[in-house]
Design an enzyme around this catalytic site. Structure first.
Site, PDB file in Angstrom:
ATOM      1  N   GLY A  73       0.853  -1.185   0.134  1.00  0.00           N
ATOM      2  CA  GLY A  73      -0.146   0.078   0.025  1.00  0.00           C
ATOM      3  C   GLY A  73       1.186   1.269   0.011  1.00  0.00           C
ATOM      4  N   PHE A  74       0.192   2.445  -0.146  1.00  0.00           N
ATOM      5  CA  PHE A  74       1.062   3.562  -0.158  1.00  0.00           C
ATOM      6  C   PHE A  74       1.743   4.095   1.127  1.00  0.00           C
ATOM      7  CE2 PHE A  74      -0.143   8.346   0.138  1.00  0.00           C
ATOM      8  CZ  PHE A  74       1.002   9.047  -0.431  1.00  0.00           C
ATOM      9  N   ILE A  75       1.145   4.145   1.866  1.00  0.00           N
ATOM     10  CA  ILE A  75       2.044   4.336   3.231  1.00  0.00           C
ATOM     11  C   ILE A  75       2.885   3.455   3.698  1.00  0.00           C
ATOM     12  CG2 ILE A  75       1.756   5.031   5.655  1.00  0.00           C
ATOM     13  CD1 ILE A  75      -0.970   6.135   4.882  1.00  0.00           C
ATOM     14  N   TYR A 112     -16.326   3.594   7.545  1.00  0.00           N
ATOM     15  CA  TYR A 112     -14.573   3.497   7.841  1.00  0.00           C
ATOM     16  C   TYR A 112     -14.227   4.001   8.919  1.00  0.00           C
ATOM     17  CZ  TYR A 112     -10.113   5.229   6.911  1.00  0.00           C
ATOM     18  OH  TYR A 112      -8.857   5.447   7.014  1.00  0.00           O
ATOM     19  N   LYS A 116     -12.415   2.303  12.323  1.00  0.00           N
ATOM     20  CA  LYS A 116     -11.136   2.904  12.991  1.00  0.00           C
ATOM     21  C   LYS A 116     -11.247   3.088  14.436  1.00  0.00           C
ATOM     22  CE  LYS A 116      -8.348   2.192   9.671  1.00  0.00           C
ATOM     23  NZ  LYS A 116      -7.143   1.755  10.101  1.00  0.00           N
TER      24      LYS A 116
END
Length: 337
Positions: free
Chosen positions: A11-13, A153, A157
């Site tokens: 993934g991106f991070i 979402y 979290k």
């Protein structure tokens, strides 16, 4: 610190964090489900770059696959776990809420169980600025009450934060939750605003601008973000002896080695100014399609990152114009546009 298990390395991070740690000589084990929420080729290219480092190994499996996760963790024996993998995207959670519960709640439970069983030195898990929900007192601080999430979402979290606190309390598992604020930069996700805007402008397609552009975000450059995570790894929370010993403004739990930390630029930027900077970087105007606020969205986010600075001596500071320029250079090079 020598061995770090990172979920979401394709993934991106996760990619950027793994790259930073590998360049320091840290051994990194990646775990990623390679889901098709967006272009899997982009994920595979990220993993391919990480694979050029001798200290990297990876498992491709879903977080919900507890056996696969346990086998990976048992074989690697990490000192630290950084849990970044999740079903991402605020807007997609309106269409497919079950995917968020499966990945973000069940998957996170599996990660916490592995961390408990292996008695890792520090468990760090990604949360989001979206947990602040309908809060309007800004900049957002970690000690604010955050009980008004506006999307599934964000709710998953917030559930992760509550689960993390319970595990930290029950098992004395040092746990840090970090709340991200609108992360952007090279190798970014195609569903993020900057990627979509640049792609559309270069292809002469209109861009959708919600709330007629009267939105504010605390844009955080990805290199700044992963640097902050890297520094937080070395600051595991310790259960306080008394509640009175906790410093004002510190989100440290009075009953657990548990802390929540904002990672943001501490600067709210108007969306229209962000778009102006994209146009300047591309040397091309956007075709603007102004639209009303989208369901579940919020008009502004803005981080108080003073706790991060107090703990690490660091705070993100890349100007959004510089970050946009770096993204545009990467995008043009990667896609040949």
């Amino acid at each position: 610190m020598t061995r770090v298990l990172i979920t979401g390395t394709a993934g991106f991070i996760g990619f950027h964090l793994a790259k930073l740690l590998l360049e320091e000589g840290v051994e990194v084990c990646g775990y990623d489900g390679m889901t098709d929420y967006y272009d899997v080729a982009l994920k595979r290219n990220r993993h391919s770059m990480l694979g050029e480092h001798d200290g990297f190994c990876a498992t491709e499996a879903l977080l919900e696959d507890r056996d696969a996760l346990d086998q990976t963790a048992d074989a690697f024996r990490p000192d630290v776990i950084v849990h970044l993998a999740a079903q991402a995207g605020v807007r997609y959670s309106l269409e497919n809420p079950r995917a968020y519960v499966d990945s973000n709640v069940v998957g996170t439970l599996n990660v916490m169980e592995a961390a408990r069983r292996l008695e890792v030195r520090h468990l760090l898990m990604a949360s989001t600025s979206s947990v602040y929900g309908a809060n309007t007192d800004m900049p957002f601080g970690e000690c604010q009450k955050a009980d008004t999430q506006l999307t599934i979402y964000a709710a998953t979290k917030k559930a992760n934060e509550s689960m993390g606190h319970a595990y930290a309390h029950l098992w004395n598992l040092p746990t840090t939750m970090f709340r991200f604020f609108t992360v952007y930069g090279p190798w970014g996700r195609p569903d993020l605003a900057l990627f979509k805007f640049v792609d559309a402008i270069l292809d002469d397609r209109p861009i959708d601008i919600y709330n007629h552009g009267e939105m504010y975000r605390d844009f955080t450059y990805v290199d700044d973000l992963v640097r902050a995570i890297r520094m937080l790894i070395d600051v595991p929370p310790v259960r306080p002896e008394t509640e009175a010993s906790i410093e004002p403004g510190d989100s440290l739990s009075p009953v657990a080695p548990y802390r929540v930390v904002n990672i943001g630029n501490s600067d709210k930027v108007r969306l229209l100014d962000f778009i102006d900077a994209i146009e300047a970087s591309l040397g091309k105007p956007a075709i603007r399609n102004y639209m009303p606020m989208q369901m579940g969205d919020v008009p502004a986010t803005w981080a108080d990152a003073s706790l991060l600075q107090r703990l690490t001596g660091y705070r993100p500071q890349t100007d959004f114009r510089d970050g946009i320029d770096r993204f545009v250079r990467w995008f043009r090079d990667y896609y040949g546009k």
